[in-house]
Write a protein that holds these residues in place. Structure first.
Motif, PDB file in Angstrom:
ATOM      1  N   GLN A   1       0.832  -1.199   0.000  1.00  0.00           N
ATOM      2  CA  GLN A   1       0.000   0.000   0.000  1.00  0.00           C
ATOM      3  C   GLN A   1       0.869   1.253   0.000  1.00  0.00           C
ATOM      4  OE1 GLN A   1      -3.248  -0.019   2.733  1.00  0.00           O
ATOM      5  NE2 GLN A   1      -4.244   1.638   1.645  1.00  0.00           N
ATOM      6  N   GLY A   2       1.981   1.209   0.726  1.00  0.00           N
ATOM      7  CA  GLY A   2       2.900   2.345   0.728  1.00  0.00           C
ATOM      8  C   GLY A   2       3.438   2.642  -0.665  1.00  0.00           C
ATOM      9  N   LEU A   3       3.731   1.595  -1.414  1.00  0.00           N
ATOM     10  CA  LEU A   3       4.197   1.772  -2.793  1.00  0.00           C
ATOM     11  C   LEU A   3       3.127   2.434  -3.652  1.00  0.00           C
ATOM     12  CD1 LEU A   3       5.998  -1.655  -3.311  1.00  0.00           C
ATOM     13  CD2 LEU A   3       7.092   0.597  -3.444  1.00  0.00           C
ATOM     14  N   ILE A   4       1.896   1.983  -3.495  1.00  0.00           N
ATOM     15  CA  ILE A   4       0.786   2.534  -4.278  1.00  0.00           C
ATOM     16  C   ILE A   4       0.512   3.980  -3.886  1.00  0.00           C
ATOM     17  CG2 ILE A   4      -1.698   2.344  -4.674  1.00  0.00           C
ATOM     18  CD1 ILE A   4      -1.288  -0.732  -4.495  1.00  0.00           C
ATOM     19  N   GLN A   5       0.553   4.264  -2.581  1.00  0.00           N
ATOM     20  CA  GLN A   5       0.354   5.631  -2.102  1.00  0.00           C
ATOM     21  C   GLN A   5       1.442   6.559  -2.647  1.00  0.00           C
ATOM     22  OE1 GLN A   5      -1.565   4.239   2.188  1.00  0.00           O
ATOM     23  NE2 GLN A   5       0.484   5.095   2.118  1.00  0.00           N
ATOM     24  N   GLY A   6       2.677   6.103  -2.558  1.00  0.00           N
ATOM     25  CA  GLY A   6       3.787   6.906  -3.051  1.00  0.00           C
ATOM     26  C   GLY A   6       3.686   7.159  -4.542  1.00  0.00           C
ATOM     27  N   LEU A   7       3.253   6.134  -5.280  1.00  0.00           N
ATOM     28  CA  LEU A   7       3.100   6.279  -6.719  1.00  0.00           C
ATOM     29  C   LEU A   7       2.001   7.289  -7.055  1.00  0.00           C
ATOM     30  CD1 LEU A   7       3.871   5.367  -9.569  1.00  0.00           C
ATOM     31  CD2 LEU A   7       2.209   3.505  -9.342  1.00  0.00           C
ATOM     32  N   GLY A   8       0.911   7.262  -6.294  1.00  0.00           N
ATOM     33  CA  GLY A   8      -0.174   8.205  -6.521  1.00  0.00           C
ATOM     34  C   GLY A   8       0.295   9.639  -6.412  1.00  0.00           C
ATOM     35  N   GLY A   9       1.036   9.940  -5.346  1.00  0.00           N
ATOM     36  CA  GLY A   9       1.565  11.292  -5.185  1.00  0.00           C
ATOM     37  C   GLY A   9       2.619  11.625  -6.231  1.00  0.00           C
ATOM     38  N   GLU A  10       3.436  10.642  -6.559  1.00  0.00           N
ATOM     39  CA  GLU A  10       4.532  10.837  -7.517  1.00  0.00           C
ATOM     40  C   GLU A  10       4.014  11.255  -8.894  1.00  0.00           C
ATOM     41  OE1 GLU A  10       8.561  11.097  -7.855  1.00  0.00           O
ATOM     42  OE2 GLU A  10       7.674  10.087  -6.123  1.00  0.00           O
ATOM     43  N   LEU A  11       2.871  10.712  -9.283  1.00  0.00           N
ATOM     44  CA  LEU A  11       2.317  11.004 -10.605  1.00  0.00           C
ATOM     45  C   LEU A  11       2.047  12.492 -10.801  1.00  0.00           C
ATOM     46  CD1 LEU A  11      -0.153   8.012 -11.082  1.00  0.00           C
ATOM     47  CD2 LEU A  11       2.016   8.409 -12.284  1.00  0.00           C
ATOM     48  N   VAL A  12       1.642  13.167  -9.734  1.00  0.00           N
ATOM     49  CA  VAL A  12       1.355  14.607  -9.844  1.00  0.00           C
ATOM     50  C   VAL A  12       2.642  15.389 -10.085  1.00  0.00           C
ATOM     51  CG1 VAL A  12       0.437  16.626  -8.649  1.00  0.00           C
ATOM     52  CG2 VAL A  12      -0.706  14.409  -8.421  1.00  0.00           C
ATOM     53  N   PHE A  13       3.696  15.061  -9.339  1.00  0.00           N
ATOM     54  CA  PHE A  13       4.972  15.756  -9.539  1.00  0.00           C
ATOM     55  C   PHE A  13       5.553  15.431 -10.914  1.00  0.00           C
ATOM     56  CE2 PHE A  13       4.583  15.561  -4.903  1.00  0.00           C
ATOM     57  CZ  PHE A  13       4.798  16.900  -4.590  1.00  0.00           C
ATOM     58  N   ALA A  14       5.358  14.193 -11.357  1.00  0.00           N
ATOM     59  CA  ALA A  14       5.829  13.801 -12.693  1.00  0.00           C
ATOM     60  C   ALA A  14       5.085  14.569 -13.776  1.00  0.00           C
ATOM     61  CB  ALA A  14       5.653  12.298 -12.892  1.00  0.00           C
ATOM     62  N   ALA A  15       3.787  14.786 -13.569  1.00  0.00           N
ATOM     63  CA  ALA A  15       2.998  15.534 -14.547  1.00  0.00           C
ATOM     64  C   ALA A  15       3.523  16.952 -14.709  1.00  0.00           C
ATOM     65  CB  ALA A  15       1.530  15.562 -14.127  1.00  0.00           C
ATOM     66  N   GLY A  16       4.103  17.496 -13.645  1.00  0.00           N
ATOM     67  CA  GLY A  16       4.714  18.826 -13.709  1.00  0.00           C
ATOM     68  C   GLY A  16       6.182  18.770 -14.041  1.00  0.00           C
ATOM     69  N   ARG A  17       6.641  17.589 -14.485  1.00  0.00           N
ATOM     70  CA  ARG A  17       8.049  17.360 -14.862  1.00  0.00           C
ATOM     71  C   ARG A  17       9.005  17.715 -13.723  1.00  0.00           C
ATOM     72  NH1 ARG A  17       9.129  19.881 -20.661  1.00  0.00           N
ATOM     73  NH2 ARG A  17      11.019  18.599 -20.395  1.00  0.00           N
ATOM     74  N   TYR A  18       8.543  17.545 -12.508  1.00  0.00           N
ATOM     75  CA  TYR A  18       9.344  17.793 -11.301  1.00  0.00           C
ATOM     76  C   TYR A  18       9.894  19.217 -11.265  1.00  0.00           C
ATOM     77  CZ  TYR A  18       8.917  12.809 -10.626  1.00  0.00           C
ATOM     78  OH  TYR A  18       8.400  11.545 -10.453  1.00  0.00           O
ATOM     79  N   ARG A  19       9.070  20.136 -11.770  1.00  0.00           N
ATOM     80  CA  ARG A  19       9.460  21.549 -11.756  1.00  0.00           C
ATOM     81  C   ARG A  19       8.381  22.427 -11.128  1.00  0.00           C
ATOM     82  NH1 ARG A  19      14.144  21.847 -14.225  1.00  0.00           N
ATOM     83  NH2 ARG A  19      14.659  20.328 -15.842  1.00  0.00           N
ATOM     84  N   ARG A  20       7.285  21.800 -10.707  1.00  0.00           N
ATOM     85  CA  ARG A  20       6.200  22.547 -10.074  1.00  0.00           C
ATOM     86  C   ARG A  20       6.024  22.026  -8.651  1.00  0.00           C
ATOM     87  NH1 ARG A  20       1.748  22.531 -15.002  1.00  0.00           N
ATOM     88  NH2 ARG A  20       3.036  23.703 -16.484  1.00  0.00           N
ATOM     89  N   PHE A  21       6.219  22.914  -7.691  1.00  0.00           N
ATOM     90  CA  PHE A  21       6.164  22.513  -6.289  1.00  0.00           C
ATOM     91  C   PHE A  21       5.344  23.487  -5.450  1.00  0.00           C
ATOM     92  CE2 PHE A  21      10.019  20.790  -8.165  1.00  0.00           C
ATOM     93  CZ  PHE A  21       9.926  19.461  -7.802  1.00  0.00           C
ATOM     94  N   GLY A  22       4.422  24.158  -6.108  1.00  0.00           N
ATOM     95  CA  GLY A  22       3.560  25.101  -5.407  1.00  0.00           C
ATOM     96  C   GLY A  22       2.428  24.409  -4.666  1.00  0.00           C
ATOM     97  N   THR A  23       1.594  25.225  -4.062  1.00  0.00           N
ATOM     98  CA  THR A  23       0.470  24.701  -3.276  1.00  0.00           C
ATOM     99  C   THR A  23      -0.486  23.849  -4.105  1.00  0.00           C
ATOM    100  OG1 THR A  23       0.624  26.549  -1.718  1.00  0.00           O
ATOM    101  CG2 THR A  23      -1.463  25.337  -1.791  1.00  0.00           C
ATOM    102  N   PRO A  24      -0.876  24.247  -5.326  1.00  0.00           N
ATOM    103  CA  PRO A  24      -1.779  23.392  -6.101  1.00  0.00           C
ATOM    104  C   PRO A  24      -1.202  22.008  -6.360  1.00  0.00           C
ATOM    105  CG  PRO A  24      -1.714  25.597  -7.048  1.00  0.00           C
ATOM    106  CD  PRO A  24      -0.625  25.537  -6.018  1.00  0.00           C
ATOM    107  N   THR A  25       0.099  21.938  -6.632  1.00  0.00           N
ATOM    108  CA  THR A  25       0.738  20.640  -6.872  1.00  0.00           C
ATOM    109  C   THR A  25       0.727  19.793  -5.613  1.00  0.00           C
ATOM    110  OG1 THR A  25       2.175  21.574  -8.582  1.00  0.00           O
ATOM    111  CG2 THR A  25       2.887  19.507  -7.566  1.00  0.00           C
ATOM    112  N   ALA A  26       1.040  20.396  -4.474  1.00  0.00           N
ATOM    113  CA  ALA A  26       1.049  19.661  -3.208  1.00  0.00           C
ATOM    114  C   ALA A  26      -0.341  19.145  -2.859  1.00  0.00           C
ATOM    115  CB  ALA A  26       1.572  20.557  -2.082  1.00  0.00           C
ATOM    116  N   VAL A  27      -1.340  19.987  -3.053  1.00  0.00           N
ATOM    117  CA  VAL A  27      -2.724  19.593  -2.760  1.00  0.00           C
ATOM    118  C   VAL A  27      -3.154  18.441  -3.667  1.00  0.00           C
ATOM    119  CG1 VAL A  27      -5.123  20.353  -2.925  1.00  0.00           C
ATOM    120  CG2 VAL A  27      -3.426  21.809  -1.801  1.00  0.00           C
ATOM    121  N   ALA A  28      -2.843  18.562  -4.959  1.00  0.00           N
ATOM    122  CA  ALA A  28      -3.210  17.505  -5.904  1.00  0.00           C
ATOM    123  C   ALA A  28      -2.478  16.205  -5.590  1.00  0.00           C
ATOM    124  CB  ALA A  28      -2.905  17.950  -7.332  1.00  0.00           C
TER     125      ALA A  28
END
Length: 200
Positions: A102-129
Motif C-alpha cells: 500500500q505504501g508503494l501505491i500511495q507513493g506512486l499516486g503522489g509521484e504522478l502529480v509531480f511527474a505531470a509537472g516534470r518535477y518543476r512545479r512545487f507550489g500549493t496546487p501541486t502539493a494539494v493535488a
C-alpha cells in the motif's frame, strides 16, 4: 557546495537527498505505526457514517508529498512513502506486510502529480493535488483488498472522497506548511526548496 545546476537536476540524486528521504521515512514510519491505533480507536466513534473514517487518511500520505517538496528528485515521494510503510510494518502494523504494498501505491499516486509537472512545479496546487491523488490510490487499494463487498454509492465513493479531502488538506497543505516552517531555520538551504527562503 552544490551548484544551481545540481540543485535543479530533478533526476540526479545526492547523498544528502537519500539520507533526508531515509530520515523522513523512519520518522513517519513511527508516526504511521502510532496512527494505526488512532484509526482503530476512532473506528467505533465514526460507525454512524463508516466512509467518514477516510478523513483520517491524510497523515499516512505526508511523506509522499513532503519528500518531493524538499528534495525535488524523481521518485522521492515513492521512495519515502514506501520506506515509511516498511518501517511501520516492521514495528508491527496490524495490516502486516500488505502495508508495504500500500505504501508503494500511495507513493506512486503522489509521484504522478509531480511527474505531470516534470518535477518543476512545487507550489500549493501541486502539493494539494499530490496529497489528494495519493489518498485516492490508497483508498482504491483498500476497496479492492479490504472492502470489496461494500456498496459503491453508500461506502466506496464517499470513502474515497473523504480520503481525498484529507489528503489534500493534511498531506498537501500540511506538507507545504511544514516546508514553510522549516525555511526560516536554514535546514533546507542545501535543497532547492531552501532557495525560497526570504533572505534579509
Amino acid at each position: 557546495m552544490p551548484t544551481d545546476s545540481t540543485l535543479n537536476a530533478p533526476g540526479r540524486w545526492r547523498t544528502v537527498d537519500i539520507l533526508t528521504c531515509a530520515v523522513l521515512a523512519v520518522a513517519f514510519g513511527v508516526v504511521f505505526w502510532a496512527w494505526n491505533f488512532v484509526w482503530a480507536g476512532l473506528d467505533p466513534v465514526l460507525a454512524f457514517l463508516p466512509p467518514l473514517k477516510g478523513i483520517l487518511y491524510g497523515v499516512w500520505l505526508i511523506p509522499a508529498v513532503l519528500a518531493p517538496l524538499i528534495v525535488r528528485r524523481v521518485g522521492a515521494g515513492l521512495l519515502t512513502e514506501a520506506l515509511a510503510a516498511t518501517v511501520s510494518a516492521l514495528l508491527g502494523s496490524v495490516w502486516g506486510v500488505l502495508v508495504i504494498y500500500q505504501g508503494l501505491i500511495q507513493g506512486l499516486g503522489g509521484e504522478l502529480v509531480f511527474a505531470a509537472g516534470r518535477y518543476r512545479r512545487f507550489g500549493t496546487p501541486t502539493a494539494v493535488a499530490a496529497g489528494a491523488l495519493a489518498c485516492v490510490a490508497a483508498t482504491l487499494f483498500d476497496i479492492v483488498v479490504w472492502y470489496p463487498g461494500t456498496e459503491l454509492w453508500s461506502f466506496q465513493l464517499p470513502y474515497i472522497a473523504f480520503a481525498a479531502l484529507s489528503g489534500a488538506i493534511v498531506a498537501g497543505l500540511g506538507s507545504k506548511a511544514l516546508v514553510s516552517a522549516m525555511l526560516p531555520t536554514g535546514v533546507l538551504d542545501r535543497f532547492p526548496a531552501g532557495r525560497e527562503r526570504a533572505r534579509i
